[in-house]
Write a protein that holds these residues in place. Structure first.
Motif, mmCIF file in Angstrom:
data_model
loop_
_atom_site.group_PDB
_atom_site.id
_atom_site.type_symbol
_atom_site.label_atom_id
_atom_site.label_comp_id
_atom_site.label_asym_id
_atom_site.label_seq_id
_atom_site.Cartn_x
_atom_site.Cartn_y
_atom_site.Cartn_z
ATOM 1 N N PHE A 236 6.473 -1.304 3.674
ATOM 2 C CA PHE A 236 5.347 -0.648 3.014
ATOM 3 C C PHE A 236 5.138 -1.193 1.593
ATOM 4 O O PHE A 236 4.261 -0.732 0.877
ATOM 5 N N GLY A 237 5.970 -2.133 1.183
ATOM 6 C CA GLY A 237 5.844 -2.689 -0.164
ATOM 7 C C GLY A 237 6.206 -1.696 -1.247
ATOM 8 O O GLY A 237 5.684 -1.765 -2.356
ATOM 9 N N VAL A 238 7.114 -0.785 -0.931
ATOM 10 C CA VAL A 238 7.546 0.202 -1.924
ATOM 11 C C VAL A 238 8.502 -0.482 -2.895
ATOM 12 O O VAL A 238 9.378 -1.232 -2.480
ATOM 13 N N TYR A 239 8.300 -0.279 -4.193
ATOM 14 C CA TYR A 239 9.277 -0.835 -5.132
ATOM 15 C C TYR A 239 9.783 0.192 -6.125
ATOM 16 O O TYR A 239 10.656 -0.097 -6.939
ATOM 17 N N GLY A 240 9.235 1.381 -6.095
ATOM 18 C CA GLY A 240 9.749 2.412 -6.982
ATOM 19 C C GLY A 240 9.215 3.750 -6.526
ATOM 20 O O GLY A 240 8.016 3.924 -6.416
ATOM 21 N N ALA A 241 10.102 4.665 -6.219
ATOM 22 C CA ALA A 241 9.645 5.994 -5.826
ATOM 23 C C ALA A 241 9.299 6.776 -7.099
ATOM 24 O O ALA A 241 9.875 6.507 -8.157
ATOM 25 N N PRO A 242 8.416 7.747 -7.069
ATOM 26 C CA PRO A 242 7.602 8.098 -5.901
ATOM 27 C C PRO A 242 6.393 7.174 -5.726
ATOM 28 O O PRO A 242 5.813 6.727 -6.701
ATOM 29 N N GLU A 243 6.066 6.932 -4.451
ATOM 30 C CA GLU A 243 4.840 6.235 -4.119
ATOM 31 C C GLU A 243 4.192 7.011 -2.989
ATOM 32 O O GLU A 243 4.881 7.651 -2.200
ATOM 33 N N THR A 244 2.877 6.989 -2.952
ATOM 34 C CA THR A 244 2.177 7.780 -1.959
ATOM 35 C C THR A 244 1.086 6.951 -1.294
ATOM 36 O O THR A 244 0.327 6.268 -1.978
ATOM 37 N N PHE A 245 1.049 7.002 0.041
ATOM 38 C CA PHE A 245 0.048 6.271 0.806
ATOM 39 C C PHE A 245 -0.854 7.255 1.531
ATOM 40 O O PHE A 245 -0.365 8.202 2.150
ATOM 41 N N LEU A 246 -2.143 7.016 1.455
ATOM 42 C CA LEU A 246 -3.084 7.797 2.247
ATOM 43 C C LEU A 246 -3.506 6.940 3.430
ATOM 44 O O LEU A 246 -4.046 5.853 3.257
ATOM 45 N N VAL A 247 -3.202 7.437 4.636
ATOM 46 C CA VAL A 247 -3.478 6.673 5.853
ATOM 47 C C VAL A 247 -4.502 7.445 6.671
ATOM 48 O O VAL A 247 -4.360 8.663 6.858
ATOM 49 N N ASP A 248 -5.544 6.747 7.143
ATOM 50 C CA ASP A 248 -6.598 7.449 7.890
ATOM 51 C C ASP A 248 -6.243 7.585 9.375
ATOM 52 O O ASP A 248 -5.173 7.145 9.818
ATOM 53 N N ALA A 249 -7.142 8.206 10.127
ATOM 54 C CA ALA A 249 -6.857 8.515 11.530
ATOM 55 C C ALA A 249 -6.640 7.256 12.366
ATOM 56 O O ALA A 249 -5.956 7.285 13.383
ATOM 57 N N GLN A 250 -7.219 6.124 11.915
ATOM 58 C CA GLN A 250 -7.049 4.871 12.661
ATOM 59 C C GLN A 250 -5.777 4.139 12.245
ATOM 60 O O GLN A 250 -5.499 3.042 12.733
#
Lengths: 154, 183
Positions: free
Chosen positions: B134-148
Motif C-alpha cells: 500500500f506504500g505505507v511509510y508512516g502510520a497513521p495513514e488512511t486510504f479511501l477505497v470505493d466500491a470498485q
C-alpha cells in the motif's frame, strides 16, 4: 583496572552491517549495497536505504534482498518500489515531462546568463569604439575628451 | 526604465520568497504523494485481529466503499488520532477497517481495550508486507477505497477533525454521488 580493560575488550564487537543478510558471494553483496544506496528511506528522508536504521528501511532492505534472490533485475526492483512509493524513492530522478524543469532549468539559466553577459560586453565594446571615434573626430579641441563615460550605457 | 530593472528583479525575488513561504506553510514537506491514488488497491489477504483463523482480502471488501486506517499500538500519532476516529468514525457512513501494521496482536488488543475500538473490522499485518504494497511509510495513514476497489484518496498522517471535514467528507460524498472529486 586490568579487569575493567578485559571487560571492555570482551564487550567490544566488530562493526557489522545493520542487519547481516546471507549473501551467497561478494558480488551479490556489492550489488545489494549499490542498489540500496540509490534508494531513499521514506522515514528519514535524507538517508538512503543502505544507511537507515528505521524499521521500514529494514523491511525494505529485506524486500530488496528477497527480490534479488528470486532473480529480479535492479530495474524491476526499482520499479516495484516506485509503483508503491513514487519516484521519490529514487535518488536519481528519471527524465520525463514532469521533471524537465528540474533537469533543464540549470542549463537554461546558464545559457540566459551567458546571453546577458555577451550582450553587455558587446555594448561596452561598441560604446568604447564610438568614444574613441569621437575623440579622434574632435582632435585637439580642448575640454571635449573625457566627456564620454563608457559606463553610461548600462 | 533601465535603472529600474534591478528593482523589478528584486521585487520578483521577493515574490518568489513569499511564494516559497506560503507553499511551505500549506504543504507537508515530508509528504510523498502516493502513486496509488486513482489505481486499484493492491491485493492482500490478512488474518482478522480478533479471529486469526479467518481472513479478509481485497475482494471481500468490494461492493461498498471503505476507509482503511493504518495504525499500530506502537505509534504515538495514532493515539492522538484515535479519539477523532472514535467520535467521527460512525458519522462517515462507510465501513472503517483497521489495518494493524507491524504490530503484535496482543499489544494491539490491549491498546484497543484501553482506548476503545472505532473499527468494524481489524486486519493484522504483522510482518508489514501489506503495508509496503500500500506504500505505507508512516502510520497513521488512511486510504479511501470505493466500491470498485479503487483508491480514491489517501491521507498521510493524522485525520484531524479539520481534515475529516475539509477533505475526507467531500471525497466520501463524491464517491456516493458517483463522481470524481477534485481536491
Amino acid at each position: 583496572m586490568k579487569w575493567l580493560l578485559l571487560a571492555m575488550l570482551l564487550m567490544a564487537q566488530p562493526a557489522t552491517a545493520i542487519d547481516p543478510l546471507p549473501f551467497k558471494d561478494r558480488a551479490e553483496e556489492v550489488r545489494f549495497q549499490n542498489l540500496t544506496k540509490q534508494l531513499r528511506c521514506l522515514v528519514c528522508q535524507n538517508q538512503d536505504l543502505a544507511d537507515s536504521d528505521a524499521d521500514l528501511a529494514k523491511d525494505l532492505r529485506q524486500q530488496v534482498f528477497k527480490m534479488m534472490q528470486s532473480g529480479k533485475s535492479d530495474a524491476e526492483i526499482k520499479q516495484f518500489l516506485v509503483s508503491r512509493y513514487n519516484d521519490f524513492v529514487l535518488y536519481d530522478p528519471p527524465l520525463k515531462p514532469g521533471t524537465w524543469l528540474l533537469w533543464f532549468t540549470p542549463g537554461v539559466l546558464v545559457l540566459v546568463g551567458a546571453g546577458v553577459l555577451a550582450n553587455i560586453l558587446r555594448r561596452r565594446g561598441q560604446s568604447r569604439l564610438t568614444a574613441s571615434a569621437q575623440i579622434a573626430a574632435s582632435d585637439g579641441e580642448p575640454g571635449d575628451s573625457g566627456n564620454i563615460d563608457p559606463r553610461e550605457d548600462w | 526604465m533601465k535603472r529600474l530593472l534591478p528593482f523589478f528583479v528584486f521585487v520578483a525575488l521577493c515574490g518568489l520568497l513569499g511564494f516559497g513561504i506560503w507553499w511551505n506553510t500549506h504543504h507537508e514537506m515530508n509528504e510523498v504523494p502516493s502513486p496509488l491514488v486513482g489505481k486499484t488497491a493492491p491485493e492482500f489477504t490478512l488474518p482478522l485481529l480478533y479471529e486469526p483463523a479467518k481472513s479478509l482480502g481485497r475482494k471481500d471488501l468490494l461492493g461498498q466503499p471503505y476507509l482503511l486506517n493504518v495504525f499500530g499500538s506502537w505509534c504515538p500519532t495514532c493515539q492522538d488520532e484515535h479519539p477523532f476516529l472514535m467520535r467521527e468514525g460512525k458519522s462517515l457512513g462507510i465501513r472503517l477497517i483497521g489495518l494493524d501494521w507491524k504490530d503484535q496482536p496482543e499489544a494491539a488488543k490491549r491498546w484497543l481495550q484501553q482506548f476503545g475500538n472505532p473499527y468494524q473490522t481489524i486486519i493484522a499485518d504483522e510482518d508489514g508486507h501489506a503495508g509496503i504494497d500500500f506504500g505505507v511509510y508512516g502510520a497513521p495513514e488512511t486510504f479511501l477505497v470505493d466500491a470498485q476497489g479503487v483508491i480514491r484518496y489517501k491521507r498521510i498522517g493524522m485525520l484531524t477533525p479539520d481534515v475529516i471535514a475539509s477533505e475526507l467528507k467531500p471525497q466520501i460524498a463524491a464517491i456516493s454521488a458517483g463522481r470524481v472529486a477534485t481536491p
